[in-house]
Motif scaffolding. Structure first.
Motif, PDB file in Angstrom:
ATOM      1  N   TYR A 130       0.821  -1.212   0.000  1.00 40.09           N
ATOM      2  CA  TYR A 130       0.000   0.000   0.000  1.00 40.09           C
ATOM      3  C   TYR A 130       0.863   1.274   0.000  1.00 40.09           C
ATOM      4  O   TYR A 130       0.540   2.256  -0.674  1.00 40.09           O
ATOM      5  N   ALA A 176      -9.579  -1.321  -1.297  1.00 32.86           N
ATOM      6  CA  ALA A 176      -8.172  -1.612  -1.008  1.00 32.86           C
ATOM      7  C   ALA A 176      -7.611  -2.565  -2.064  1.00 32.86           C
ATOM      8  O   ALA A 176      -7.369  -3.734  -1.792  1.00 32.86           O
ATOM      9  N   TYR A 223      -5.116   1.850  -5.192  1.00 32.97           N
ATOM     10  CA  TYR A 223      -4.032   2.526  -4.468  1.00 32.97           C
ATOM     11  C   TYR A 223      -3.074   3.226  -5.442  1.00 32.97           C
ATOM     12  O   TYR A 223      -2.565   4.307  -5.151  1.00 32.97           O
ATOM     13  N   PRO A 253      -2.753   6.580   9.306  1.00 32.40           N
ATOM     14  CA  PRO A 253      -3.535   5.701   8.420  1.00 32.40           C
ATOM     15  C   PRO A 253      -2.932   4.301   8.284  1.00 32.40           C
ATOM     16  O   PRO A 253      -3.667   3.320   8.172  1.00 32.40           O
ATOM     17  N   THR A 303      -5.019   1.025   9.220  1.00 28.20           N
ATOM     18  CA  THR A 303      -5.233   0.021   8.166  1.00 28.20           C
ATOM     19  C   THR A 303      -4.753  -1.347   8.643  1.00 28.20           C
ATOM     20  O   THR A 303      -5.443  -2.361   8.505  1.00 28.20           O
ATOM     21  N   GLN A 304      -3.573  -1.354   9.248  1.00 28.22           N
ATOM     22  CA  GLN A 304      -2.996  -2.605   9.761  1.00 28.22           C
ATOM     23  C   GLN A 304      -3.908  -3.211  10.835  1.00 28.22           C
ATOM     24  O   GLN A 304      -4.149  -4.408  10.853  1.00 28.22           O
ATOM     25  N   ARG A 363      -7.077  -4.638   9.267  1.00 28.04           N
ATOM     26  CA  ARG A 363      -6.892  -5.849   8.449  1.00 28.04           C
ATOM     27  C   ARG A 363      -6.372  -7.025   9.238  1.00 28.04           C
ATOM     28  O   ARG A 363      -6.749  -8.156   9.009  1.00 28.04           O
ATOM     29  N   THR A 390     -11.833   3.691   1.945  1.00 34.95           N
ATOM     30  CA  THR A 390     -10.548   3.069   2.293  1.00 34.95           C
ATOM     31  C   THR A 390      -9.537   4.185   2.526  1.00 34.95           C
ATOM     32  O   THR A 390      -9.407   5.091   1.687  1.00 34.95           O
TER      33      THR A 390
END
Ligand SMILES: Cc1cc2nc3c(=O)[nH]c(=O)nc-3n(C[C@H](O)[C@H](O)[C@H](O)COP(=O)(O)O)c2cc1C
Length: 372
Positions: free
Chosen positions: A65, A268, A273, A301, A305-306, A309, A341
């Motif tokens: 990403y 995502a 991206y 971010p 995001t981590q 997910r 996202t």
């Protein structure tokens, strides 16, 4: 992800060797996380292949990403430079598994045809820079942020803004929490110190990484950074408040901004991206054109995001607790982000130019050996 062709055209143009080098030179001016420059370029028939060099990607990247937010801007710079030579650039993204060569993974191919008008943002490719100074605490007007939105490349991208001091203060607290985690977790600490360049000689020798001068670190603090390089020492210094001091600086910087922007996309995926990376670059260039300083703030971010997910298990328990506590306050500040996202958070505002500029690899290093 299926291969997709944007604006197909049958009358492709062969680039001259000089044009190829000019466009690659422009691509190399793009931003990248920790200045890792994870790209390589190759002539492909009439166009340019854009390769991802996985060996240079950040260990903390999530499904590439961050790399896509570097390759997207590099691609956008090619498209913009081509427009100045009246060439229209059509970008085709490739699907996973990417074709691999010794120089990298084939992520996109750009092909050229005649008929583009020069894009005024191209003039700012060399001026765009990460500026980590404090900015004037004067809120940007709605008309100014709305003008920046006009520069977005991808209709699936969206920008949200915070300009009011109370909102900046609330966001600053969240940035503080994630920044502390960055300094208090050994893998992040090691990753950071691997890319730090403590002096000009080291910055020049590698041509990549983060020159402490570009981080606006005052000269007296440089020995501290060097001293805490071994994790054992950093851990000790954190007991005495070093991580809190570093994160406190980020908190102040958020408050000393004209606006905070949040770039979002719809999905995502690699393609979204990469396209969002192109939009990030266009907004950044539009800021340069408007005389506004810009600093990405990738930590918040990236952690959110981590966390979304991979869940709590991807973090040590105390960090998982802290991250769980910031999710709701973050989305309360940016309610429209709930249906999107996250791509990138950034601060903009009025400021003097940065103290130093980051370096780049020589062209020979980022042009595929097949073309050298
Ligand atoms: C995906 C991505 C994440 C980044 N995250 C940060 C960040 O968290 N903090 C920061 O100060 N700069 C960040 N940057 C800026 C890079 O460090 C910068 O682009 C690089 O060092 C090259 O310098 P330049 O932008 O001045 O050309 C980020 C850039 C990208 C593309």
């Amino acid at each position: 992800m299926a291969d997709s062709v944007l604006k197909p055209d049958n009358s492709k143009i062969d680039l001259s060797p000089e044009q190829f080098r000019r466009f690659v030179e422009a691509a190399s001016r793009a931003p990248s996380p920790d200045n890792n420059q994870p790209w390589c370029f190759r002539r492909s028939g009439s166009g340019i292949d854009v390769l991802h060099v996985r060996g240079r990607a950040l260990p903390s990247d999530i499904d590439d990403y961050f790399s896509w937010q570097a390759l997207g801007p590099a691609i956008e710079n090619i498209v913009l430079s081509a427009s100045c030579e009246n060439l229209r650039a059509d970008v085709r993204y490739h699907a996973r598994p990417f074709a691999e060569s010794t120089d990298g993974e084939l992520v996109a191919t750009v092909e050229f045809s005649s008929g583009a008008e020069s894009d005024p943002l191209a003039k700012f490719i060399d001026e765009r820079v990460s500026n980590r100074r404090p900015y004037k605490s004067v809120p940007l007007a709605e008309s100014e942020t709305a003008a920046l939105e006009q520069s977005l490349h991808d209709p699936q991208c969206k920008l949200l803004w915070l300009t009011q001091p109370a909102d900046l203060k609330a966001l600053a607290k969240l940035v503080y929490i994630t920044d502390r985690i960055r300094f208090e977790h050994q893998p992040f600490h090691d990753e950071f110190h691997k890319v730090l360049r403590y002096d000009d000689a080291q910055a020049k020798e590698t041509g990549d990484g983060l020159d402490l001068k570009t981080l606006e670190i005052p000269a007296f603090a440089i020995p501290i950074f060097k001293w805490v390089r071994p994790w054992k020492r950093m851990k000790l210094a954190n007991h005495f408040g070093l991580s809190a001091m570093f994160a406190g600086n980020s908190k102040q910087l958020v408050r000393k901004s004209g606006a905070i922007g949040l770039l979002l996309t719809t999905q995502a995926s690699d393609e979204r991206y990469l396209e969002a990376g192109r939009s990030l670059q266009r907004v950044w260039l539009a800021c340069a054109a408007a005389g506004l300083a810009f600093q990405p703030m990738g930590g918040l971010p990236m952690f959110l995001t981590q966390f979304a997910r991979k869940g709590r298990d991807a973090f040590v328990p105390e960090h998982a607790v802290r991250l769980a506590e910031i999710v709701e306050p973050f989305y309360d500040l940016f309610p429209a982000a709930r249906e999107h996202t996250l791509v990138m958070l950034f601060r903009i505002g009025m400021a003097p130019p940065p103290s130093a500029r980051s370096l780049r690899y020589p062209l020979e290093r980022i042009i595929s050996r097949e073309d050298n």
